[in-house]
Design a protein around this motif. Structure first.
Motif, PDB file in Angstrom:
ATOM      1  N   ALA A 186     -39.837  48.649  -9.778  1.00  0.00           N
ATOM      2  CA  ALA A 186     -39.685  47.433  -9.147  1.00  0.00           C
ATOM      3  C   ALA A 186     -40.966  47.083  -8.398  1.00  0.00           C
ATOM      4  CB  ALA A 186     -38.564  47.547  -8.305  1.00  0.00           C
ATOM      5  N   ASP A 187     -41.708  47.704  -7.983  1.00  0.00           N
ATOM      6  CA  ASP A 187     -43.158  47.498  -7.482  1.00  0.00           C
ATOM      7  C   ASP A 187     -43.920  47.164  -8.393  1.00  0.00           C
ATOM      8  OD1 ASP A 187     -45.030  47.353  -5.536  1.00  0.00           O
ATOM      9  OD2 ASP A 187     -45.305  49.372  -4.919  1.00  0.00           O
ATOM     10  N   LEU A 188     -43.939  47.719  -9.457  1.00  0.00           N
ATOM     11  CA  LEU A 188     -44.815  47.484 -10.385  1.00  0.00           C
ATOM     12  C   LEU A 188     -44.616  45.893 -10.919  1.00  0.00           C
ATOM     13  CD1 LEU A 188     -47.048  48.517 -12.779  1.00  0.00           C
ATOM     14  CD2 LEU A 188     -45.016  49.352 -14.161  1.00  0.00           C
TER      15      LEU A 188
ATOM     16  N   ILE B 133     -49.305  53.911   2.789  1.00  0.00           N
ATOM     17  CA  ILE B 133     -50.594  53.646   1.956  1.00  0.00           C
ATOM     18  C   ILE B 133     -50.534  54.133   0.656  1.00  0.00           C
ATOM     19  CG2 ILE B 133     -52.929  54.230   2.113  1.00  0.00           C
ATOM     20  CD1 ILE B 133     -52.646  54.964   5.209  1.00  0.00           C
ATOM     21  N   LYS B 134     -51.133  52.764  -0.118  1.00  0.00           N
ATOM     22  CA  LYS B 134     -51.207  52.894  -1.718  1.00  0.00           C
ATOM     23  C   LYS B 134     -52.764  53.262  -2.099  1.00  0.00           C
ATOM     24  CE  LYS B 134     -47.115  50.328  -1.970  1.00  0.00           C
ATOM     25  NZ  LYS B 134     -46.287  49.052  -2.473  1.00  0.00           N
ATOM     26  N   GLY B 135     -52.872  54.467  -2.777  1.00  0.00           N
ATOM     27  CA  GLY B 135     -54.199  54.654  -3.277  1.00  0.00           C
ATOM     28  C   GLY B 135     -54.254  56.214  -3.142  1.00  0.00           C
TER      29      GLY B 135
ATOM     30  N   LEU C 267     -50.714  54.001  -8.305  1.00  0.00           N
ATOM     31  CA  LEU C 267     -50.974  53.889  -9.682  1.00  0.00           C
ATOM     32  C   LEU C 267     -50.662  52.008 -10.287  1.00  0.00           C
ATOM     33  CD1 LEU C 267     -50.169  56.746 -11.869  1.00  0.00           C
ATOM     34  CD2 LEU C 267     -52.115  56.076 -11.037  1.00  0.00           C
ATOM     35  N   LYS C 268     -49.540  51.679  -9.606  1.00  0.00           N
ATOM     36  CA  LYS C 268     -49.249  50.242 -10.121  1.00  0.00           C
ATOM     37  C   LYS C 268     -50.123  49.448  -9.390  1.00  0.00           C
ATOM     38  CE  LYS C 268     -48.164  48.741  -5.767  1.00  0.00           C
ATOM     39  NZ  LYS C 268     -48.646  47.676  -5.178  1.00  0.00           N
ATOM     40  N   ASN C 269     -51.007  49.668  -8.557  1.00  0.00           N
ATOM     41  CA  ASN C 269     -52.136  48.303  -8.478  1.00  0.00           C
ATOM     42  C   ASN C 269     -53.047  48.497  -9.279  1.00  0.00           C
ATOM     43  OD1 ASN C 269     -51.331  47.523  -5.937  1.00  0.00           O
ATOM     44  ND2 ASN C 269     -51.975  49.216  -4.657  1.00  0.00           N
TER      45      ASN C 269
ATOM     46  N   MET D 125     -42.736  53.534   0.191  1.00  0.00           N
ATOM     47  CA  MET D 125     -43.214  52.725  -0.997  1.00  0.00           C
ATOM     48  C   MET D 125     -42.237  51.670  -1.472  1.00  0.00           C
ATOM     49  SD  MET D 125     -46.509  53.985  -1.305  1.00  0.00           S
ATOM     50  CE  MET D 125     -47.118  54.903  -0.284  1.00  0.00           C
ATOM     51  N   GLY D 126     -42.398  50.644  -1.937  1.00  0.00           N
ATOM     52  CA  GLY D 126     -41.353  49.694  -2.716  1.00  0.00           C
ATOM     53  C   GLY D 126     -42.011  48.506  -3.240  1.00  0.00           C
ATOM     54  N   ALA D 127     -41.204  47.815  -3.691  1.00  0.00           N
ATOM     55  CA  ALA D 127     -41.452  46.216  -4.173  1.00  0.00           C
ATOM     56  C   ALA D 127     -41.435  45.636  -2.900  1.00  0.00           C
ATOM     57  CB  ALA D 127     -40.559  45.789  -5.223  1.00  0.00           C
TER      58      ALA D 127
ATOM     59  N   GLY E 104     -48.709  39.920  -6.509  1.00  0.00           N
ATOM     60  CA  GLY E 104     -49.817  40.360  -5.572  1.00  0.00           C
ATOM     61  C   GLY E 104     -51.199  40.067  -5.505  1.00  0.00           C
ATOM     62  N   ARG E 105     -51.729  40.651  -4.375  1.00  0.00           N
ATOM     63  CA  ARG E 105     -53.233  40.370  -4.308  1.00  0.00           C
ATOM     64  C   ARG E 105     -54.018  40.824  -5.300  1.00  0.00           C
ATOM     65  NH1 ARG E 105     -53.252  42.858   1.590  1.00  0.00           N
ATOM     66  NH2 ARG E 105     -52.110  44.517   0.315  1.00  0.00           N
ATOM     67  N   ASN E 106     -53.833  41.947  -5.774  1.00  0.00           N
ATOM     68  CA  ASN E 106     -54.548  42.572  -7.020  1.00  0.00           C
ATOM     69  C   ASN E 106     -54.388  41.672  -8.223  1.00  0.00           C
ATOM     70  OD1 ASN E 106     -55.484  45.391  -6.199  1.00  0.00           O
ATOM     71  ND2 ASN E 106     -53.568  45.470  -5.377  1.00  0.00           N
ATOM     72  N   ARG E 107     -53.548  41.218  -8.512  1.00  0.00           N
ATOM     73  CA  ARG E 107     -53.311  40.300  -9.802  1.00  0.00           C
ATOM     74  C   ARG E 107     -53.940  38.943  -9.708  1.00  0.00           C
ATOM     75  NH1 ARG E 107     -52.004  35.807 -11.814  1.00  0.00           N
ATOM     76  NH2 ARG E 107     -52.082  35.211  -9.895  1.00  0.00           N
TER      77      ARG E 107
HETATM   78  O1  LIG Z   1     -47.822  46.823  -2.647  1.00  0.00           O
HETATM   79  C1  LIG Z   1     -47.727  45.489  -2.477  1.00  0.00           C
HETATM   80  C2  LIG Z   1     -46.340  45.203  -2.848  1.00  0.00           C
HETATM   81  O2  LIG Z   1     -45.366  46.316  -2.859  1.00  0.00           O
HETATM   82  C3  LIG Z   1     -48.811  44.430  -2.695  1.00  0.00           C
HETATM   83  O3  LIG Z   1     -49.386  44.672  -3.633  1.00  0.00           O
HETATM   84  P1  LIG Z   1     -50.949  43.834  -3.456  1.00  0.00           P
HETATM   85  O4  LIG Z   1     -52.121  44.772  -2.725  1.00  0.00           O
HETATM   86  O5  LIG Z   1     -51.347  43.736  -5.025  1.00  0.00           O
HETATM   87  O6  LIG Z   1     -50.823  42.507  -2.687  1.00  0.00           O
END
Ligand SMILES: O=C(CO)COP(=O)(O)O
Ligand SMILES: NC(=O)C1=CN([C@@H]2O[C@H](COP(=O)(O)OP(=O)(O)OC[C@H]3O[C@@H](n4cnc5c(N)ncnc54)[C@H](O)[C@@H]3O)[C@@H](O)[C@H]2O)C=CC1
Length: 357
Positions: free
Chosen positions: A261-263, A121-123, A206-208, A151-153, A270-273
């Motif tokens: 790499a994930d950044l 989980i990212k957050g 943080l990369k999100n 975590m990862g790309a 990604g969805r955030n972008r």
């Molecule tokens: O974490 C992600 C890729 O590693 C996905 O990012 P998004 O949630 O922006 O799609």
């Protein structure tokens, strides 16, 4: 003979379903030490007149969150999280971070005391007293079990198609490394285990935020050079954030998949972008666009920007992290998105004397 290790996936969204595919196949290939059934908790909903759990258990596809990808038949969808997690030895937490406390509350006192968790989980979680907690800390504290982080790309749709990528597992307990690596690694999903669990997780969160900034730059019509600047300044703030708030952090962890790499992948794919770009182009709110564009999937960047800002504001440190701060203020409508470029141009990284010289 030691009993087989039972695995439960807590979550079944876009990434949750992709990881259930990997883990489901891996336990079938490694019946020592793993039990062949993988239970997957599904937040129940009705899709085209049928329950999502029924669709997954009969058709073996999560038609809503990971359409077109066949899940192994040993992945069993279960609508009650307590039933799904009962007797599990390994709990894989993979749900939008805003729901983690509510789910852990339901699991309070119900998990096997010898279980281990791994968070995908990212957050962050906002803590009393003006700080933030890692999501793994919430899981550890609420369930009283150890927790690692993966975590990862890893854009889920690409992983689900078996396109080559890498991931990082951060551990605090050395013995968990080989077990978790066996559970997750495939020939197309390569794992590096490291002992810097905190930095692995902080990078993922943080990369999100930075990816939202990349989307703003795209929406404003700038090109790849500008996006590279957003990525670089974002990376500098990520590193500084770890130096200031997690001084035990190891900078070499930024070179693992969970870091640079994930950044990069999130700032491009990604969805955030994507939603941040639409925010600039349409003038609609982030919440409206999330609902309109993501079919139930959840953005992690804007709430993470809020959580980070909550702490920075409390500690009077917003000016030390101007990129994170501007992104939060733009998401909240407190700053015009056009001002984002001023934030980049006036970033302290460009001030002289350069603090690194
Ligand atoms: O974490 C992600 C890729 O590693 C996905 O990012 P998004 O949630 O922006 O799609
Ligand atoms: N999708 C991706 O490419 C990747 C996602 N991640 C991370 O994995 C975590 C989970 O992401 P996804 O699986 O993509 O989820 P998602 O973005 O697809 O979210 C939808 C999920 O949330 C569930 N949900 C909705 N309302 C809920 C509620 N009130 N309580 C509990 N659950 C609810 C839905 O049932 C669905 O399973 C996030 O932290 C994300 O950052 C990490 C790597 C890649």
């Amino acid at each position: 003979m030691a009993s087989k290790k039972k695995v439960c996936v807590v979550g079944s969204g876009n990434w949750g379903s992709a990881i259930a595919k990997i883990v489901g196949n891996n336990v079938l290939a490694q019946t020592d030490p793993f039990d062949t059934e993988v239970r997957m908790w599904v937040f129940e909903e009705t899709v085209e007149g049928r329950k999502l759990t029924e669709i997954i258990n009969n058709d073996h596809v999560n038609v809503k969150y990971l359409p077109g990808i066949q899940l192994p038949k040993n992945v069993v969808a279960i609508p009650d999280v307590k039933d799904a997690a009962e007797n599990a030895d390994i709990l894989i937490f993979v749900l939008p971070h805003q729901f983690v406390r509510g789910v852990c509350k339901q699991l309070d006192g119900k998990v096997n005391p010898g279980a281990i968790a791994v968070s995908l989980i990212k957050g962050f979680d906002v803590a009393d007293g003006g700080g933030i907690l890692l999501i793994s800390d919430v899981i550890r504290e609420m369930l009283k079990i150890p927790c690692a982080a993966l975590m990862g790309a890893n854009i889920a749709n690409e992983v689900a198609k078996e396109n080559y990528c890498e991931a990082t597992i951060g551990i605090k307990v050395k013995e968990h490394g080989p077990l978790l690596k066996d559970l997750f690694q495939t020939d197309y999903f390569r794992i590096v285990v490291c002992d810097d669990e905190t930095t692995v997780e902080v990078c993922g969160a943080l990369k999100n935020i930075v990816a939202v900034g990349a989307g703003f730059a795209d929406g404003l019509g700038y090109g790849d050079n500008t996006k590279a600047a957003v990525i670089r300044l974002g990376l500098m703030e990520m590193i500084k954030f770890c130096e200031v708030f997690y001084p035990e952090s190891n900078q070499s962890t930024f070179l693992e998949s969970c870091g640079v790499a994930d950044l990069v992948t999130t700032c491009y794919g990604g969805r955030n972008r994507k939603v941040a770009e639409a925010f600039v182009k349409t003038g609609k709110s982030i919440e409206a666009l999330e609902a309109e564009m993501l079919n139930g999937q959840k953005l992690q960047g804007p709430p993470t920007a809020y959580e980070v800002n909550y702490m920075l504001k409390n500690k009077k440190m917003e000016d030390r992290f101007p990129l994170f701060t501007a992104i939060h203020n733009i998401c909240k409508g407190n700053l015009e998105v056009q001002k984002f470029m001023d934030c980049l141009k006036n970033h302290p990284e460009h001030m002289s004397p350069n603090p690194r010289l």
